[in-house]
Write a protein that holds these residues in place. Structure first.
Motif, PDB file in Angstrom:
ATOM      1  N   VAL A 212       0.842  -1.188   0.000  1.00 56.34           N
ATOM      2  CA  VAL A 212       0.000   0.000   0.000  1.00 56.34           C
ATOM      3  C   VAL A 212       0.880   1.242   0.000  1.00 56.34           C
ATOM      4  N   VAL A 213       0.586   2.168  -0.911  1.00 57.25           N
ATOM      5  CA  VAL A 213       1.301   3.440  -1.014  1.00 57.25           C
ATOM      6  C   VAL A 213       0.311   4.553  -0.689  1.00 57.25           C
ATOM      7  N   ASP A 214       0.702   5.456   0.225  1.00 60.02           N
ATOM      8  CA  ASP A 214      -0.206   6.535   0.619  1.00 60.02           C
ATOM      9  C   ASP A 214      -0.563   7.432  -0.562  1.00 60.02           C
ATOM     10  N   LYS A 215       0.447   7.865  -1.300  1.00 63.73           N
ATOM     11  CA  LYS A 215       0.238   8.742  -2.448  1.00 63.73           C
ATOM     12  C   LYS A 215       1.217   8.375  -3.561  1.00 63.73           C
ATOM     13  N   ALA A 216       0.731   8.424  -4.813  1.00 64.22           N
ATOM     14  CA  ALA A 216       1.580   8.202  -5.989  1.00 64.22           C
ATOM     15  C   ALA A 216       1.188   9.236  -7.030  1.00 64.22           C
ATOM     16  N   ASP A 217       2.008  10.270  -7.176  1.00 65.07           N
ATOM     17  CA  ASP A 217       1.709  11.376  -8.098  1.00 65.07           C
ATOM     18  C   ASP A 217       0.339  11.974  -7.827  1.00 65.07           C
ATOM     19  N   GLY A 218       0.064  12.203  -6.545  1.00 66.82           N
ATOM     20  CA  GLY A 218      -1.174  12.853  -6.164  1.00 66.82           C
ATOM     21  C   GLY A 218      -2.368  11.941  -6.010  1.00 66.82           C
ATOM     22  N   VAL A 219      -2.221  10.666  -6.301  1.00 63.56           N
ATOM     23  CA  VAL A 219      -3.325   9.707  -6.206  1.00 63.56           C
ATOM     24  C   VAL A 219      -3.063   8.790  -5.006  1.00 63.56           C
ATOM     25  N   GLY A 220      -4.101   8.527  -4.237  1.00 57.58           N
ATOM     26  CA  GLY A 220      -3.911   7.622  -3.121  1.00 57.58           C
ATOM     27  C   GLY A 220      -5.149   7.491  -2.258  1.00 57.58           C
ATOM     28  N   PRO A 221      -5.181   6.447  -1.428  1.00 54.80           N
ATOM     29  CA  PRO A 221      -4.183   5.382  -1.306  1.00 54.80           C
ATOM     30  C   PRO A 221      -4.157   4.480  -2.541  1.00 54.80           C
ATOM     31  N   VAL A 222      -3.009   3.806  -2.722  1.00 58.70           N
ATOM     32  CA  VAL A 222      -2.761   3.037  -3.933  1.00 58.70           C
ATOM     33  C   VAL A 222      -2.314   1.623  -3.572  1.00 58.70           C
ATOM     34  N   ALA A 223      -2.813   0.647  -4.310  1.00 57.29           N
ATOM     35  CA  ALA A 223      -2.292  -0.717  -4.222  1.00 57.29           C
ATOM     36  C   ALA A 223      -1.217  -0.872  -5.292  1.00 57.29           C
ATOM     37  N   ARG A 224       0.012  -1.049  -4.869  1.00 57.60           N
ATOM     38  CA  ARG A 224       1.127  -1.240  -5.805  1.00 57.60           C
ATOM     39  C   ARG A 224       1.335  -2.753  -5.963  1.00 57.60           C
ATOM     40  N   CYS A 225       1.136  -3.245  -7.184  1.00 53.55           N
ATOM     41  CA  CYS A 225       1.133  -4.682  -7.445  1.00 53.55           C
ATOM     42  C   CYS A 225       2.296  -5.051  -8.360  1.00 53.55           C
ATOM     43  N   GLU A 226       3.190  -5.871  -7.856  1.00 54.10           N
ATOM     44  CA  GLU A 226       4.370  -6.285  -8.638  1.00 54.10           C
ATOM     45  C   GLU A 226       4.319  -7.796  -8.881  1.00 54.10           C
ATOM     46  N   VAL A 227       4.418  -8.183 -10.125  1.00 57.60           N
ATOM     47  CA  VAL A 227       4.457  -9.596 -10.499  1.00 57.60           C
ATOM     48  C   VAL A 227       5.892  -9.926 -10.892  1.00 57.60           C
ATOM     49  N   PHE A 228       6.530 -10.816 -10.128  1.00 57.68           N
ATOM     50  CA  PHE A 228       7.935 -11.155 -10.370  1.00 57.68           C
ATOM     51  C   PHE A 228       8.098 -12.052 -11.585  1.00 57.68           C
ATOM     52  N   GLU A 229       7.201 -13.012 -11.701  1.00 59.05           N
ATOM     53  CA  GLU A 229       7.271 -13.967 -12.803  1.00 59.05           C
ATOM     54  C   GLU A 229       5.859 -14.356 -13.214  1.00 59.05           C
ATOM     55  N   GLU A 230       5.693 -14.684 -14.476  1.00 59.19           N
ATOM     56  CA  GLU A 230       4.360 -15.020 -14.973  1.00 59.19           C
ATOM     57  C   GLU A 230       3.918 -16.362 -14.407  1.00 59.19           C
ATOM     58  N   PRO A 231       2.785 -16.392 -13.677  1.00 53.77           N
ATOM     59  CA  PRO A 231       2.315 -17.657 -13.108  1.00 53.77           C
ATOM     60  C   PRO A 231       1.631 -18.520 -14.163  1.00 53.77           C
ATOM     61  N   GLU A 232       1.200 -19.689 -13.753  1.00 60.65           N
ATOM     62  CA  GLU A 232       0.540 -20.611 -14.686  1.00 60.65           C
ATOM     63  C   GLU A 232      -0.787 -20.059 -15.177  1.00 60.65           C
ATOM     64  N   SER A 233      -1.442 -19.224 -14.373  1.00 57.04           N
ATOM     65  CA  SER A 233      -2.722 -18.631 -14.765  1.00 57.04           C
ATOM     66  C   SER A 233      -2.781 -17.201 -14.254  1.00 57.04           C
ATOM     67  N   PRO A 234      -3.497 -16.299 -14.951  1.00 57.46           N
ATOM     68  CA  PRO A 234      -3.576 -14.895 -14.531  1.00 57.46           C
ATOM     69  C   PRO A 234      -4.181 -14.711 -13.148  1.00 57.46           C
ATOM     70  N   TRP A 235      -5.096 -15.628 -12.746  1.00 55.97           N
ATOM     71  CA  TRP A 235      -5.769 -15.483 -11.462  1.00 55.97           C
ATOM     72  C   TRP A 235      -4.941 -16.021 -10.291  1.00 55.97           C
ATOM     73  N   ALA A 236      -3.779 -16.584 -10.574  1.00 58.45           N
ATOM     74  CA  ALA A 236      -2.938 -17.118  -9.499  1.00 58.45           C
ATOM     75  C   ALA A 236      -2.392 -16.009  -8.605  1.00 58.45           C
ATOM     76  N   PHE A 237      -2.390 -14.779  -9.116  1.00 58.20           N
ATOM     77  CA  PHE A 237      -1.974 -13.632  -8.295  1.00 58.20           C
ATOM     78  C   PHE A 237      -2.959 -12.507  -8.577  1.00 58.20           C
ATOM     79  N   SER A 238      -3.716 -12.098  -7.561  1.00 56.46           N
ATOM     80  CA  SER A 238      -4.805 -11.159  -7.806  1.00 56.46           C
ATOM     81  C   SER A 238      -5.063 -10.264  -6.602  1.00 56.46           C
ATOM     82  N   LEU A 239      -5.814  -9.202  -6.888  1.00 57.28           N
ATOM     83  CA  LEU A 239      -6.292  -8.252  -5.881  1.00 57.28           C
ATOM     84  C   LEU A 239      -7.792  -8.504  -5.737  1.00 57.28           C
ATOM     85  N   ARG A 240      -8.268  -8.675  -4.481  1.00 54.05           N
ATOM     86  CA  ARG A 240      -9.639  -9.159  -4.289  1.00 54.05           C
ATOM     87  C   ARG A 240     -10.352  -8.368  -3.193  1.00 54.05           C
TER      88      ARG A 240
END
Length: 256
Positions: A77-105
């Motif tokens: 969670v980032v309080d502000k990012a270029d004036g927008v916030g709060p923000v969920a910062r989501c980083e995917v290190f490697e492509e999983p077997e399916s897109p839903w294997a890593f998600s925001l819910r």
């Protein structure tokens, strides 16, 4: 420097004018009047948008409930990012077997009914992505919170490099009690860093005309104004497709 000399006589016929226009087109390529940007169009109509009943709105706490770090990726969670916030910062290190294997819910703690017109809105942008265009993408879902995860909304959205508002109207396909439906963003399409903010879900009832709601249509890769290919394309236009144009208008006797 190239010059083009074009001539036509006074009181030209329609066919003469047509030929003149074709000559210009051949010399410079096709001409088009640029349309207003999507942002400008959306801003112009923002005051006319209907307002529904708010069913869900993201907060720092709802983002924090998703915070985690795994082998696949990390959400913080980032309080502000270029004036927008709060923000969920989501980083995917490697492509999983399916897109839903890593998600925001997010669970929706309000009931929904079959046939109800709903509107999902959010702000998002790409920070970085391992794609040729440099743009990331997410899947925007509204689904039941338990198997078989029946989806009323299922749309993949490509994110630009700048913050942009997204608006996705849809009709609910199944009635659910409070806490039995969820807003989900699939993140695992590729290694990327994306940021998401201001998530809202609103209801407009069963008899509302969904076509009157703003819909963020899917766009082609590189459609953003700051897409990397645009600078090179502009340089080629300046170098190849432009030149000086001299017009000399004469009468039937050849006099100016």
């Amino acid at each position: 420097m190239r010059r083009f000399s074009l001539f036509y006589r006074r009181s030209p016929s329609f066919s003469t004018l047509a030929c003149f226009g074709l000559t210009l087109a051949a010399a410079f390529g096709s001409f088009a009047v640029p349309s207003p940007s999507a942002t400008a169009q959306e801003t112009a109509t923002s005051d006319e948008r209907p307002t529904g009943e708010l069913l869900f709105e993201s907060t720092a706490q709802t983002f924090a409930a998703n915070a985690r770090k795994t082998r696949i990726g990390a959400i913080s969670v980032v309080d502000k990012a270029d004036g927008v916030g709060p923000v969920a910062r989501c980083e995917v290190f490697e492509e999983p077997e399916s897109p839903w294997a890593f998600s925001l819910r997010f669970l929706v703690d309000r009931p929904v009914e079959k046939g109800e017109v709903l509107l999902l809105e959010f702000r998002a942008r790409t920070v970085s992505a391992k794609t040729e265009s440099g743009l990331g993408s997410i899947g925007s879902m509204f689904e039941t919170s338990d198997p078989p995860y029946v989806k009323s909304l299922n749309q993949r959205v490509e994110l630009g490099l700048a913050w942009r508002d997204y608006s996705l109207p849809f009709r609910c396909v199944e009635s659910r009690d409070a806490g039995k439906s969820a807003i989900v963003f699939f993140l695992g399409y590729l290694p990327q860093i994306v940021e998401i903010a201001d998530v809202k879900l609103s209801s407009f009832g069963k008899n509302f005309d969904a076509s009157t709601l703003r819909n963020s249509e899917p766009r082609y890769k590189g459609a953003e104004p700051d897409a990397p290919w645009r600078a090179a394309a502009q340089e080629r236009i300046e170098r190849i497709r432009k030149g000086d144009l001299t017009l000399k208008v004469v009468d039937a006797d050849g006099q100016p």
